[in-house]
Design a protein around this motif. Sequence first.
Motif, mmCIF file in Angstrom:
data_model
loop_
_atom_site.group_PDB
_atom_site.id
_atom_site.type_symbol
_atom_site.label_atom_id
_atom_site.label_comp_id
_atom_site.label_asym_id
_atom_site.label_seq_id
_atom_site.Cartn_x
_atom_site.Cartn_y
_atom_site.Cartn_z
ATOM 1 N N ARG A 229 19.024 7.760 -5.260
ATOM 2 C CA ARG A 229 18.456 7.376 -6.568
ATOM 3 C C ARG A 229 19.257 6.233 -7.196
ATOM 4 N NH1 ARG A 229 14.084 10.226 -7.303
ATOM 5 N NH2 ARG A 229 13.963 12.417 -6.676
ATOM 6 N N ALA A 230 20.577 6.236 -6.993
ATOM 7 C CA ALA A 230 21.403 5.129 -7.508
ATOM 8 C C ALA A 230 21.030 3.824 -6.802
ATOM 9 C CB ALA A 230 22.890 5.442 -7.309
ATOM 10 N N LEU A 231 20.826 3.895 -5.502
ATOM 11 C CA LEU A 231 20.398 2.703 -4.742
ATOM 12 C C LEU A 231 19.067 2.191 -5.298
ATOM 13 C CD1 LEU A 231 21.242 3.953 -1.126
ATOM 14 C CD2 LEU A 231 22.334 2.003 -2.242
ATOM 15 N N ALA A 232 18.122 3.120 -5.479
ATOM 16 C CA ALA A 232 16.791 2.738 -5.972
ATOM 17 C C ALA A 232 16.887 2.091 -7.350
ATOM 18 C CB ALA A 232 15.881 3.964 -6.015
ATOM 19 N N ASP A 233 17.734 2.651 -8.234
ATOM 20 C CA ASP A 233 17.879 2.104 -9.597
ATOM 21 C C ASP A 233 18.379 0.660 -9.544
ATOM 22 O OD1 ASP A 233 17.038 4.472 -10.667
ATOM 23 O OD2 ASP A 233 19.046 5.191 -11.227
ATOM 24 N N VAL A 234 19.448 0.446 -8.772
ATOM 25 C CA VAL A 234 20.082 -0.884 -8.757
ATOM 26 C C VAL A 234 19.209 -1.900 -8.013
ATOM 27 C CG1 VAL A 234 22.130 -2.190 -8.052
ATOM 28 C CG2 VAL A 234 22.380 0.103 -9.040
ATOM 29 N N PHE A 235 18.596 -1.466 -6.905
ATOM 30 C CA PHE A 235 17.685 -2.388 -6.206
ATOM 31 C C PHE A 235 16.523 -2.754 -7.140
ATOM 32 C CE2 PHE A 235 18.895 -0.317 -1.862
ATOM 33 C CZ PHE A 235 20.093 -1.017 -1.859
ATOM 34 N N GLY A 508 6.653 9.168 9.933
ATOM 35 C CA GLY A 508 5.755 10.269 10.270
ATOM 36 C C GLY A 508 5.541 11.280 9.147
ATOM 37 N N PRO A 509 4.721 12.305 9.431
ATOM 38 C CA PRO A 509 4.247 13.225 8.395
ATOM 39 C C PRO A 509 5.301 14.179 7.847
ATOM 40 C CG PRO A 509 3.393 13.860 10.565
ATOM 41 C CD PRO A 509 4.093 12.538 10.731
ATOM 42 N N ALA A 510 6.479 14.255 8.473
ATOM 43 C CA ALA A 510 7.508 15.172 7.951
ATOM 44 C C ALA A 510 8.101 14.669 6.632
ATOM 45 C CB ALA A 510 8.620 15.352 8.985
ATOM 46 N N PHE A 511 7.838 13.386 6.303
ATOM 47 C CA PHE A 511 8.498 12.761 5.152
ATOM 48 C C PHE A 511 7.636 12.666 3.897
ATOM 49 C CE2 PHE A 511 11.577 11.322 8.222
ATOM 50 C CZ PHE A 511 12.745 11.251 7.478
ATOM 51 N N GLU A 512 8.343 12.743 2.763
ATOM 52 C CA GLU A 512 7.799 12.342 1.459
ATOM 53 C C GLU A 512 8.675 11.195 0.959
ATOM 54 O OE1 GLU A 512 5.933 16.195 -0.811
ATOM 55 O OE2 GLU A 512 7.888 15.484 -1.445
ATOM 56 N N PHE A 513 8.113 10.283 0.181
ATOM 57 C CA PHE A 513 8.885 9.108 -0.249
ATOM 58 C C PHE A 513 9.064 9.116 -1.763
ATOM 59 C CE2 PHE A 513 6.850 8.020 3.749
ATOM 60 C CZ PHE A 513 7.951 7.607 4.483
ATOM 61 N N MET A 514 10.323 9.073 -2.187
ATOM 62 C CA MET A 514 10.606 9.098 -3.631
ATOM 63 C C MET A 514 10.192 7.778 -4.278
ATOM 64 S SD MET A 514 14.629 8.217 -4.048
ATOM 65 C CE MET A 514 15.303 6.683 -3.402
ATOM 66 N N ASP A 515 9.945 7.835 -5.586
ATOM 67 C CA ASP A 515 9.740 6.604 -6.351
ATOM 68 C C ASP A 515 11.014 5.776 -6.254
ATOM 69 O OD1 ASP A 515 7.245 7.349 -7.069
ATOM 70 O OD2 ASP A 515 7.763 8.029 -9.087
ATOM 71 N N GLY A 516 10.869 4.515 -5.962
ATOM 72 C CA GLY A 516 12.038 3.639 -5.857
ATOM 73 C C GLY A 516 12.369 3.287 -4.425
ATOM 74 N N TYR A 517 11.916 4.128 -3.466
ATOM 75 C CA TYR A 517 12.218 3.832 -2.065
ATOM 76 C C TYR A 517 11.542 2.529 -1.631
ATOM 77 C CZ TYR A 517 12.755 4.201 2.976
ATOM 78 O OH TYR A 517 13.068 3.936 4.291
ATOM 79 N N GLU A 518 10.487 2.166 -2.358
ATOM 80 C CA GLU A 518 9.730 0.966 -1.957
ATOM 81 C C GLU A 518 10.564 -0.318 -2.045
ATOM 82 O OE1 GLU A 518 8.989 1.779 -6.329
ATOM 83 O OE2 GLU A 518 8.960 2.964 -4.479
ATOM 84 N N THR A 519 11.744 -0.274 -2.713
ATOM 85 C CA THR A 519 12.583 -1.485 -2.819
ATOM 86 C C THR A 519 13.692 -1.530 -1.768
ATOM 87 O OG1 THR A 519 14.071 -0.372 -4.371
ATOM 88 C CG2 THR A 519 12.262 -1.647 -5.338
#
Length: 610
Positions: A229-235, A508-519
Amino acid sequence: MHHPFRPTLPTLLRDAQEGGGAFGDLPEWDLSDLYTAPDAKELKRDMDWLEKACADFATDYEGKLANLDASGMLDCVLRYEKIDLIAGRIMSFAGLRYYQNTTDADRAKFMADHQDKITTFTTPLVFFSLEINRIDDGALDALFAENGDLARYKPIFERLRAMKPYQLSDELEKFLHDQSTVGSAAWNRLFDETIAGLEFDVDGETLNIEGTLNLLTDADREKREAGARALADVFGENVKLFSRVHNTLAKEKEIEDRWRGMPTPQTGRHLSNHVEPEVVEALRNAVVAAYPKLSHRYYELKRKWLGLDKLQVWDRNAPLPMEDPTVVDWSSAQKTVLDAYSDFSPEMAEIAQPFFDKGWIDAAVKPGKAPGAFAHPTVSDVHPYVMLNYLGKPRDVMTLAHELGHGVHQVLAAGQGELLSSTPLTLAETASVFGEMLTFRKMLDGAETDAQRKVLLAGKVEDMINTVVRQIAFYDFECKLHEARGNGELTPDDINALWMSVQGESLGPAFEFMDGYETFWAYIPHFVHSPFYVYAYAFGDGLVNALYAVYEEGGDDFQKKYFEMLRAGGSKHHKELLAPFGLDASDPKFWDKGLSMISGMIDELEAMED
């Protein structure tokens, strides 16, 4: 001929690590084999020599290459090689000092000033490749036929002439050469300095990018999430700047490619890798087709081991619950790797030994030090230097084996001389991945319990997925990015969407992606430093897995053929190098042979579940 300043890029994109611990006495670089100090008189002497040598070379040869006889052409090539050697030596020294402490302004200035001067000195040499490419094929072949020493350099001429259809006028080529310091090189530096200076607040503690990425491999799930989450915030806060860097570099590439008449954004990389587009396409298609039997299947196992309904992105590199937290001290790591090398061939261990004894490795994690790990070949009359950020994890032992493999390869290939020693990227990973595989097999044989065996196997599968699946997903992302940039400026949201389109498909389908991972595309240096480089990892891994399968099948002279392959450096094409092993990379089945080694390990892991 290759540019005198080879990028000292990390050669393995692993989520790098930072921390501390008692790992024994970790070695540091002794750069005095290059120069004793930034103000060493030898360095000034070499800079002065280089300035004069470049000017003299231009005076003696510009406009005259087509009229040289065979011995005259050989003298010309040898002079060019010496210039390349000295420029490479200076830039290796400047670059390695900088990587030891990227936050030291004096080191950054020293590197930038020398890069600028050498760019200026070498501008008069631009005519060389342009004139070589205007010589008729028949005339060149006649020179090679006449002089065996010159014929040795034929691969260099072939690589150079691969660019022949895409060459601009002499004046434009000189302009591009001159302008590079304020073009891509400047955007590269902006990216590097921005990344190095980022600060991440994790539970009240301020970390740099290394420390924060390291949390993604922490055993504590809350810490992994906090890191992600810290990575996502700063990115997210910096995404406009990273988007600007990518937009500008992709556009700059598109303009230069268009002027050159390159058919695709990837063409330049394939040419410099000395690999045919259809071979890369066969690799890419084989890996994408294998996602379900590789990453999708493995991450489903990992989901079960972690006892989760869904994996989050911060679980991708989580340690396994059955993992042994033991720390491997430096002397044990050294022994493990050298023993594994020696079991394969005592000669391999002998070549690797001086790296430990003579200050050729810089292992400790230090403030300001560049992230990740790499082996930099410097120049053919010195020796390579290996950089690690060693934290005593079993994976760090594998990284040591990997980078030492590069080192051994570079030492063996140095006999080819400066121009022929460096391999194309696609073959550059051969000895590193092979050395890593030898070390892995040694550790696997030493496993005392099923649990230890399982952890080692899972770790190796995970690394291979990061090297093959992840890098091909990266390659697809880059292909999409450059294609989309051709239709206009990309917003951060546009780039984010392209990133997410490849992530879901590959993980693959085992994953969910948090908000912010897109950066998370924002921090990956290869997209900035060397577009389309990433497929070389998958190429190298697939090639070595196929090679290792041949080794396992047995054969008395494998070691001999293997060393001949490494000694060839960049003097032979992948077809020629693989032929003695009965392998051919242009055959789609070749890539399946490598991929089936990974799926075989996943089979074994699944069988352990029953």
